[in-house]
Scaffold this active site. Structure first.
Site, mmCIF file in Angstrom:
data_model
loop_
_atom_site.group_PDB
_atom_site.id
_atom_site.type_symbol
_atom_site.label_atom_id
_atom_site.label_comp_id
_atom_site.label_asym_id
_atom_site.label_seq_id
_atom_site.Cartn_x
_atom_site.Cartn_y
_atom_site.Cartn_z
ATOM 1 N N ASP A 1 32.267 62.259 42.252
ATOM 2 C CA ASP A 1 32.595 60.895 41.818
ATOM 3 C C ASP A 1 33.956 60.919 41.124
ATOM 4 O O ASP A 1 34.243 61.798 40.308
ATOM 5 C CB ASP A 1 31.508 60.399 40.843
ATOM 6 C CG ASP A 1 31.666 58.934 40.516
ATOM 7 O OD1 ASP A 1 30.890 58.129 41.057
ATOM 8 O OD2 ASP A 1 32.590 58.603 39.734
ATOM 9 N N ASN B 1 42.060 50.987 39.826
ATOM 10 C CA ASN B 1 42.119 49.651 40.442
ATOM 11 C C ASN B 1 42.771 48.655 39.489
ATOM 12 O O ASN B 1 43.645 47.877 39.894
ATOM 13 C CB ASN B 1 40.707 49.161 40.765
ATOM 14 C CG ASN B 1 40.236 49.649 42.135
ATOM 15 O OD1 ASN B 1 41.052 50.034 42.964
ATOM 16 N ND2 ASN B 1 38.940 49.633 42.341
ATOM 17 N N ASP C 1 42.613 52.148 47.021
ATOM 18 C CA ASP C 1 42.273 52.586 48.394
ATOM 19 C C ASP C 1 43.092 53.811 48.785
ATOM 20 O O ASP C 1 42.569 54.780 49.353
ATOM 21 C CB ASP C 1 42.581 51.459 49.401
ATOM 22 C CG ASP C 1 41.504 50.387 49.384
ATOM 23 O OD1 ASP C 1 40.479 50.610 48.692
ATOM 24 O OD2 ASP C 1 41.675 49.353 50.044
ATOM 25 N N GLU D 1 33.386 55.101 45.325
ATOM 26 C CA GLU D 1 34.310 56.213 45.009
ATOM 27 C C GLU D 1 33.505 57.494 44.861
ATOM 28 O O GLU D 1 33.833 58.355 44.083
ATOM 29 C CB GLU D 1 35.174 55.920 43.769
ATOM 30 C CG GLU D 1 34.560 54.967 42.757
ATOM 31 C CD GLU D 1 33.457 55.602 41.908
ATOM 32 O OE1 GLU D 1 32.292 55.507 42.362
ATOM 33 O OE2 GLU D 1 33.747 56.190 40.861
HETATM 34 P P1 GH3 Z 1 33.013 56.643 36.078
HETATM 35 O O1 GH3 Z 1 33.978 57.631 35.543
HETATM 36 O O2 GH3 Z 1 31.856 56.468 35.174
HETATM 37 O O3 GH3 Z 1 32.592 56.944 37.470
HETATM 38 O O4 GH3 Z 1 33.751 55.266 36.080
HETATM 39 P P2 GH3 Z 1 34.276 54.508 37.321
HETATM 40 O O5 GH3 Z 1 35.227 53.474 36.866
HETATM 41 O O6 GH3 Z 1 34.802 55.466 38.288
HETATM 42 O O7 GH3 Z 1 32.963 53.906 37.898
HETATM 43 P P3 GH3 Z 1 32.501 52.462 38.143
HETATM 44 O O8 GH3 Z 1 31.213 52.549 38.878
HETATM 45 O O9 GH3 Z 1 32.505 51.705 36.855
HETATM 46 O O10 GH3 Z 1 33.601 51.833 39.069
HETATM 47 C C1 GH3 Z 1 33.734 52.144 40.410
HETATM 48 C C2 GH3 Z 1 34.747 51.197 40.933
HETATM 49 O O11 GH3 Z 1 35.125 51.531 42.259
HETATM 50 C C3 GH3 Z 1 34.255 49.773 40.987
HETATM 51 C C4 GH3 Z 1 34.689 49.247 42.330
HETATM 52 O O12 GH3 Z 1 35.481 48.077 42.216
HETATM 53 C C5 GH3 Z 1 35.581 50.339 42.853
HETATM 54 N N1 GH3 Z 1 35.480 50.455 44.270
HETATM 55 C C6 GH3 Z 1 34.360 50.604 45.023
HETATM 56 N N2 GH3 Z 1 34.690 50.694 46.335
HETATM 57 C C7 GH3 Z 1 36.051 50.584 46.400
HETATM 58 C C8 GH3 Z 1 36.989 50.602 47.476
HETATM 59 O O13 GH3 Z 1 36.636 50.736 48.645
HETATM 60 N N3 GH3 Z 1 38.305 50.485 47.183
HETATM 61 C C9 GH3 Z 1 38.726 50.329 45.902
HETATM 62 N N4 GH3 Z 1 40.035 50.210 45.673
HETATM 63 N N5 GH3 Z 1 37.859 50.297 44.890
HETATM 64 C C10 GH3 Z 1 36.545 50.434 45.100
HETATM 65 MG MG MG Z 2 33.555 56.881 39.088
HETATM 66 MG MG MG Z 3 30.587 55.916 40.864
#
Ligand code: GH3
Ligand code: MG
Ligand code: MG
Length: 389
Positions: free
Chosen positions: A254, A262, A271, A295
């Site tokens: 992860d 983002n 991305d 992610e």
């Molecule tokens: P942690 O260290 O706890 O994993 O925090 P995090 O911010 O990585 O985890 P969190 O689950 O809070 O956020 C994951 C984010 O990933 C939220 C979502 O908007 C983003 N995301 C999910 N799929 C995609 C994608 O395909 N592209 C992009 N750019 N962002 C994505």
């Molecule tokens: Mg994460």
């Molecule tokens: Mg995650």
């Protein structure tokens, strides 16, 4: 009312029709040719009656016979033998005048040869000879070879016309045959082209199917396998490892604080960073790299024991930590938290292994991120766990 299907003509019907036309014309012409000689001989009314019957009724009677026969082609061949026998009889009855005998022999022989080849030649000469001999014995007419000039000229013209009709028929047949052969050849070529076209289309369909199958298994953003493919493959890989008594390693990866990437650089940069991480995860071809969720990624290492899996995870973690992804004007850095599970230590099923890796990942996150964790033992935390965003 639907049209009734027409029954096809019996084989040889066309010969019956063609010969009827030719025979009627030939006998009409012969009426005058042989008649010219009969005038000179001064034959009686019985002979004229017979000759008239021969020339004007006989052709239609035998046509009728052949037309209604069960095998018209065969009946028509018999008709030609009747013609030949009649020719022999008339030649004998007139005393074998040379020109008349000659044209009767030639026309009978040519006719039978055209339809039966050399067998027909032999049949014509044989039939004509036998019937002539019988008629000669029967009538006992004296042999007089000469004919008047008028009759001789008529014989020559008649023979000439007969040969022209036969030659023209042969020419027309060869033309039809040539056309038919050409049409068959064209048909064969068209068929071959259609076949090649079909084969090509089939190949295109096959490669499209392969491509579609491949695309259905892939994640559009990163090009890694998708979760669906992992789920369909993992059981098989696990079963193989069980069967062969081999271990299996699984990493659940992860990206740390990905949301901040983002938020800071924009979704597109996020991305781009995910694609860069995917590139880092592409390993040996036997391993399976897949995007598990937003992610999150899963790596599957069949045949890999636990210590090697841990080392591998650590190698990946360090690689990401030390990498910088350039996206436009931004230089993006982040770290990875990795949960490790192993068969057989962490679980015996795919679900159990994923759950174990998830629990290990959770532990890695709660212990400060940027680290590799397994439920059995955690790796040493990295020197600088903070994420540079
Ligand atoms: P942690 O260290 O706890 O994993 O925090 P995090 O911010 O990585 O985890 P969190 O689950 O809070 O956020 C994951 C984010 O990933 C939220 C979502 O908007 C983003 N995301 C999910 N799929 C995609 C994608 O395909 N592209 C992009 N750019 N962002 C994505
Ligand atoms: Mg994460
Ligand atoms: Mg995650």
């Amino acid at each position: 009312m639907p049209a009734m299907p027409r029954t096809p003509p019996a084989p040889g019907t066309w010969v019956v029709h063609m010969n009827h036309r030719n025979r009627s014309a030939l006998f009409a012409f012969m009426f005058f040719t042989l008649g010219s000689h009969m005038v000179d001989l001064g034959v009686g009314w019985v002979v004229w009656g017979l000759w008239g019957f021969q020339c004007f009724l006989y052709p239609h009677l035998i046509y009728w016979r052949a037309k209604h026969a069960s095998a018209p082609g065969k009946a028509e061949m018999q008709n030609m033998l009747f013609d030949t026998a009649a020719f022999g009889a008339w030649a004998a009855a007139l005393g074998f005048p040379l020109w008349i005998t000659f044209i009767l022999l030639v026309s009978a022989t040519v006719n039978l040869t055209v339809f039966q080849g050399l067998r027909g030649t032999v049949a014509a000469i044989g039939t004509l000879s036998v019937s002539a001999a019988c008629a000669h014995l029967l009538f006992g007419e004296p042999i007089v070879l000469e004919t008047a000039l008028r009759t001789t000229v008529l014989c020559m013209v008649g023979l000439m016309l007969f040969l022209i009709v036969v030659a023209n028929g042969a020419w027309a047949r060869s033309l039809t045959m040539h056309d038919t052969r050409e049409k068959v050849r064209q048909g064969e070529r068209a068929l071959q082209q259609a076949n090649e076209h079909l084969t090509q289309q089939l190949q295109e369909i096959n490669s499209l199917q392969t491509l579609l199958k491949e695309q259905a298994n892939r994640d559009a953003l990163t090009g890694l396998y998708n979760r669906r493919y992992l789920e369909s493959t993992m059981d098989r890989e696990l079963a193989r490892c069980k069967r062969e008594g081999k271990p299996l390693g699984l990493l659940l990866i992860d990206v740390d604080h990905f949301k901040k990437i983002n938020d800071t650089y924009g979704h597109q940069a996020g991305d781009g960073f995910l694609r860069a991480v995917a590139a880092m995860l592409q390993t040996r071809s036997a391993d399976l790299a897949c995007r598990y969720g937003g992610e999150e990624f899963v790596l599957l290492f069949p045949d890999m024991p636990r210590d090697v899996t841990m080392a591998k995870a650590e190698q990946i973690r360090r690689l990401c930590e030390e990498s910088t992804t350039i996206f436009g004007e931004f230089a993006i850095q982040s770290t990875l938290s990795i949960g490790v599970a192993n068969y057989p230590e962490s679980g015996k099923s795919a679900e159990a292994l994923i759950a174990a890796a998830d629990a290990a990942l959770y532990a890695a996150k709660s212990q400060g991120r940027n680290r590799v964790h397994s439920l059995q033992a955690a790796s040493a935390p990295a020197a600088a766990p903070a994420v540079a965003v």
